[in-house]
Design an enzyme around this catalytic site. Structure first.
Site, PDB file in Angstrom:
ATOM      1  N   SER A 246      11.579 -54.484 -62.746  1.00 20.57           N
ATOM      2  CA  SER A 246      12.634 -55.052 -63.529  1.00 20.57           C
ATOM      3  C   SER A 246      13.934 -54.542 -62.580  1.00 20.57           C
ATOM      4  O   SER A 246      14.257 -53.442 -62.696  1.00 20.57           O
ATOM      5  CB  SER A 246      12.884 -54.499 -64.941  1.00 20.57           C
ATOM      6  OG  SER A 246      14.165 -54.650 -65.578  1.00 20.57           O
TER       7      SER A 246
ATOM      8  N   HIS B 140      10.973 -59.079 -62.026  1.00 17.43           N
ATOM      9  CA  HIS B 140      11.456 -59.166 -63.474  1.00 17.43           C
ATOM     10  C   HIS B 140      12.903 -59.243 -63.460  1.00 17.43           C
ATOM     11  O   HIS B 140      13.427 -58.377 -63.208  1.00 17.43           O
ATOM     12  CB  HIS B 140      10.849 -58.318 -64.473  1.00 17.43           C
ATOM     13  CG  HIS B 140      11.146 -58.205 -65.958  1.00 17.43           C
ATOM     14  ND1 HIS B 140      10.343 -59.369 -66.662  1.00 17.43           N
ATOM     15  CD2 HIS B 140      11.984 -57.830 -66.839  1.00 17.43           C
ATOM     16  CE1 HIS B 140      10.467 -59.278 -67.930  1.00 17.43           C
ATOM     17  NE2 HIS B 140      11.998 -58.329 -68.189  1.00 17.43           N
TER      18      HIS B 140
ATOM     19  N   ASP C 248      16.195 -59.545 -66.004  1.00 16.58           N
ATOM     20  CA  ASP C 248      16.623 -59.434 -67.648  1.00 16.58           C
ATOM     21  C   ASP C 248      18.139 -60.114 -67.647  1.00 16.58           C
ATOM     22  O   ASP C 248      19.045 -59.568 -67.021  1.00 16.58           O
ATOM     23  CB  ASP C 248      16.859 -58.172 -67.892  1.00 16.58           C
ATOM     24  CG  ASP C 248      15.205 -57.547 -68.215  1.00 16.58           C
ATOM     25  OD1 ASP C 248      14.684 -57.963 -68.910  1.00 16.58           O
ATOM     26  OD2 ASP C 248      15.027 -56.384 -67.399  1.00 16.58           O
TER      27      ASP C 248
ATOM     28  N   MET D  16      20.993 -60.987 -70.297  1.00 20.07           N
ATOM     29  CA  MET D  16      21.508 -60.564 -71.496  1.00 20.07           C
ATOM     30  C   MET D  16      22.854 -61.238 -71.783  1.00 20.07           C
ATOM     31  O   MET D  16      23.688 -61.245 -70.965  1.00 20.07           O
ATOM     32  CB  MET D  16      21.525 -58.837 -71.580  1.00 20.07           C
ATOM     33  CG  MET D  16      20.139 -58.400 -71.191  1.00 20.07           C
ATOM     34  SD  MET D  16      20.318 -56.532 -71.516  1.00 20.07           S
ATOM     35  CE  MET D  16      18.763 -56.022 -70.846  1.00 20.07           C
TER      36      MET D  16
ATOM     37  N   HIS E 121      13.489 -63.053 -68.027  1.00 20.53           N
ATOM     38  CA  HIS E 121      13.450 -62.636 -69.362  1.00 20.53           C
ATOM     39  C   HIS E 121      14.822 -63.125 -69.995  1.00 20.53           C
ATOM     40  O   HIS E 121      15.676 -62.222 -69.787  1.00 20.53           O
ATOM     41  CB  HIS E 121      12.881 -61.316 -69.735  1.00 20.53           C
ATOM     42  CG  HIS E 121      13.023 -60.646 -70.900  1.00 20.53           C
ATOM     43  ND1 HIS E 121      12.911 -59.314 -71.140  1.00 20.53           N
ATOM     44  CD2 HIS E 121      13.058 -61.045 -72.010  1.00 20.53           C
ATOM     45  CE1 HIS E 121      12.673 -58.960 -72.561  1.00 20.53           C
ATOM     46  NE2 HIS E 121      12.845 -60.041 -73.010  1.00 20.53           N
TER      47      HIS E 121
ATOM     48  N   MET F  61      17.060 -62.756 -72.711  1.00 17.71           N
ATOM     49  CA  MET F  61      17.660 -62.386 -74.077  1.00 17.71           C
ATOM     50  C   MET F  61      18.852 -62.993 -74.329  1.00 17.71           C
ATOM     51  O   MET F  61      20.144 -62.328 -74.328  1.00 17.71           O
ATOM     52  CB  MET F  61      17.737 -60.761 -74.083  1.00 17.71           C
ATOM     53  CG  MET F  61      16.426 -60.079 -73.969  1.00 17.71           C
ATOM     54  SD  MET F  61      16.164 -58.503 -73.038  1.00 17.71           S
ATOM     55  CE  MET F  61      16.167 -58.854 -71.360  1.00 17.71           C
TER      56      MET F  61
ATOM     57  N   MET G 187       7.739 -56.311 -76.490  1.00 14.35           N
ATOM     58  CA  MET G 187       8.868 -55.588 -76.194  1.00 14.35           C
ATOM     59  C   MET G 187       8.576 -54.237 -76.782  1.00 14.35           C
ATOM     60  O   MET G 187       8.174 -53.987 -78.051  1.00 14.35           O
ATOM     61  CB  MET G 187      10.177 -55.772 -76.848  1.00 14.35           C
ATOM     62  CG  MET G 187      10.905 -56.984 -76.143  1.00 14.35           C
ATOM     63  SD  MET G 187      11.285 -56.830 -74.323  1.00 14.35           S
ATOM     64  CE  MET G 187      12.116 -55.352 -74.332  1.00 14.35           C
TER      65      MET G 187
ATOM     66  N   ASP H 149       6.905 -54.572 -71.904  1.00 15.78           N
ATOM     67  CA  ASP H 149       8.372 -54.407 -71.287  1.00 15.78           C
ATOM     68  C   ASP H 149       8.878 -53.330 -71.974  1.00 15.78           C
ATOM     69  O   ASP H 149       9.224 -53.319 -73.432  1.00 15.78           O
ATOM     70  CB  ASP H 149       9.024 -55.837 -71.248  1.00 15.78           C
ATOM     71  CG  ASP H 149      10.289 -55.444 -70.597  1.00 15.78           C
ATOM     72  OD1 ASP H 149      10.828 -54.624 -69.977  1.00 15.78           O
ATOM     73  OD2 ASP H 149      11.097 -56.916 -70.707  1.00 15.78           O
TER      74      ASP H 149
HETATM   75  C1  DX5 Z   1      15.090 -54.059 -71.648  1.00 12.83           C
HETATM   76  C2  DX5 Z   1      14.534 -55.152 -70.652  1.00 12.83           C
HETATM   77  C3  DX5 Z   1      13.556 -54.226 -69.743  1.00 12.83           C
HETATM   78  C4  DX5 Z   1      14.061 -53.123 -68.959  1.00 12.83           C
HETATM   79  C5  DX5 Z   1      12.939 -52.143 -68.841  1.00 12.83           C
HETATM   80  O1  DX5 Z   1      15.792 -55.007 -72.711  1.00 12.83           O
HETATM   81  O2  DX5 Z   1      13.894 -56.206 -71.074  1.00 12.83           O
HETATM   82  O3  DX5 Z   1      12.943 -55.398 -68.857  1.00 12.83           O
HETATM   83  O4  DX5 Z   1      14.767 -53.457 -67.718  1.00 12.83           O
HETATM   84  O5  DX5 Z   1      13.575 -50.924 -68.192  1.00 12.83           O
HETATM   85  P1  DX5 Z   1      12.772 -49.711 -68.477  1.00 12.83           P
HETATM   86  O6  DX5 Z   1      11.372 -49.940 -67.747  1.00 12.83           O
HETATM   87  O7  DX5 Z   1      13.591 -48.730 -67.619  1.00 12.83           O
HETATM   88  O8  DX5 Z   1      12.509 -49.406 -69.993  1.00 12.83           O
HETATM   89 ZN    ZN Z   2      12.784 -57.493 -69.855  1.00 12.66          ZN
END
Ligand code: DX5
Ligand code: ZN
Length: 216
Positions: free
Chosen positions: A10, A35, A37, A39, A68, A70, A139, A175
């Site tokens: 990620s 990956h 993310d 947000m 991903h 969010m 999650m 994740d």
């Molecule tokens: C959190 C993200 C994850 C995050 C994971 O909301 O969806 O993908 O980057 O990071 P680690 O592996 O540090 O928990």
């Molecule tokens: Zn993620």
């Protein structure tokens, strides 16, 4: 998509001031996905990156971009992420929009689709999506930030989803808070894709840690 074991770094924990170099470094490892993310500061209390950034790194690697989302709303942005070069788009069950409609729209565009559930959402909620998805993303931290502690309470949920998806071509991605220590636990529960941010990016040698996660 085949359901062999996969590692998905990620980039939330990457050095954003050198994002291009970070992507090139990952490209040289044998990671399966990258990956990403996204947000929105509304569905989760953090803001990250959007389609333009994804587009700008697309030419640096042929690795699968596992995006991903969010976000809520998300439906009107799906096309932008597809155009930017996403290979997999995962939306959340908990959004105010119709997640199933989002999944159908993703599939109409001939890319892979995923549904994600937050820690408080029971596994039974994914049943209605199973016909439409290539992966279920469980999650194991509250979405929003990297570097949080893995929630052991989510292990039974992974096992339940594994049972539900038996004989189906559906991947189970986990994740949040993945470390070398808990990777085996998660795999034994039935996950075949491990997302990892801080565990990978806290090390200099990404290949080594990716291999360690793969072999755990
Ligand atoms: C959190 C993200 C994850 C995050 C994971 O909301 O969806 O993908 O980057 O990071 P680690 O592996 O540090 O928990
Ligand atoms: Zn993620």
């Amino acid at each position: 998509m085949d359901t062999s074991f996969k590692v998905a770094p990620s980039i939330l924990s990457a050095d954003f001031s050198n994002l291009g170099d970070e992507i090139k470094k990952l490209n040289e490892t044998d990671c399966d996905f990258i990956h990403i993310d996204v947000m929105d500061g509304h569905f989760v209390p953090n803001l990250t990156i959007g389609p333009d950034v994804i587009k700008s790194i697309r030419s640096l690697t042929n690795k699968v971009f596992d995006v991903h989302l969010m976000m809520d709303p998300v439906k009107k942005y799906l096309k932008d992420f597809i155009k930017a070069g996403a290979d997999i788009l995962t939306v959340h069950h908990e959004i105010s929009e119709d997640s199933l409609e989002c999944l159908k729209e993703i599939k109409r565009n001939n890319i892979l689709a995923g549904i994600s559930i937050k820690p408080s959402t029971p596994s039974s909620q994914v049943i209605k999506y199973l016909e439409y998805v290539d992966l279920v993303l469980v999650m194991t931290v509250e979405p929003g930030f990297g570097g949080q502690k893995f929630l052991n309470s989510q292990i039974p949920k992974i096992e339940e989803i594994k049972k539900m998806t038996e004989n189906k071509n559906i991947n189970i991605e986990v994740d949040g808070g993945i470390t070398i220590e808990n990777a085996r636990l998660v795999k034994d529960a039935g996950a075949n894709i491990l997302v990892s941010g801080s565990t990978i990016f806290s090390k200099k040698n990404y290949s080594q840690i990716i291999d360690n996660l793969r072999m755990a």
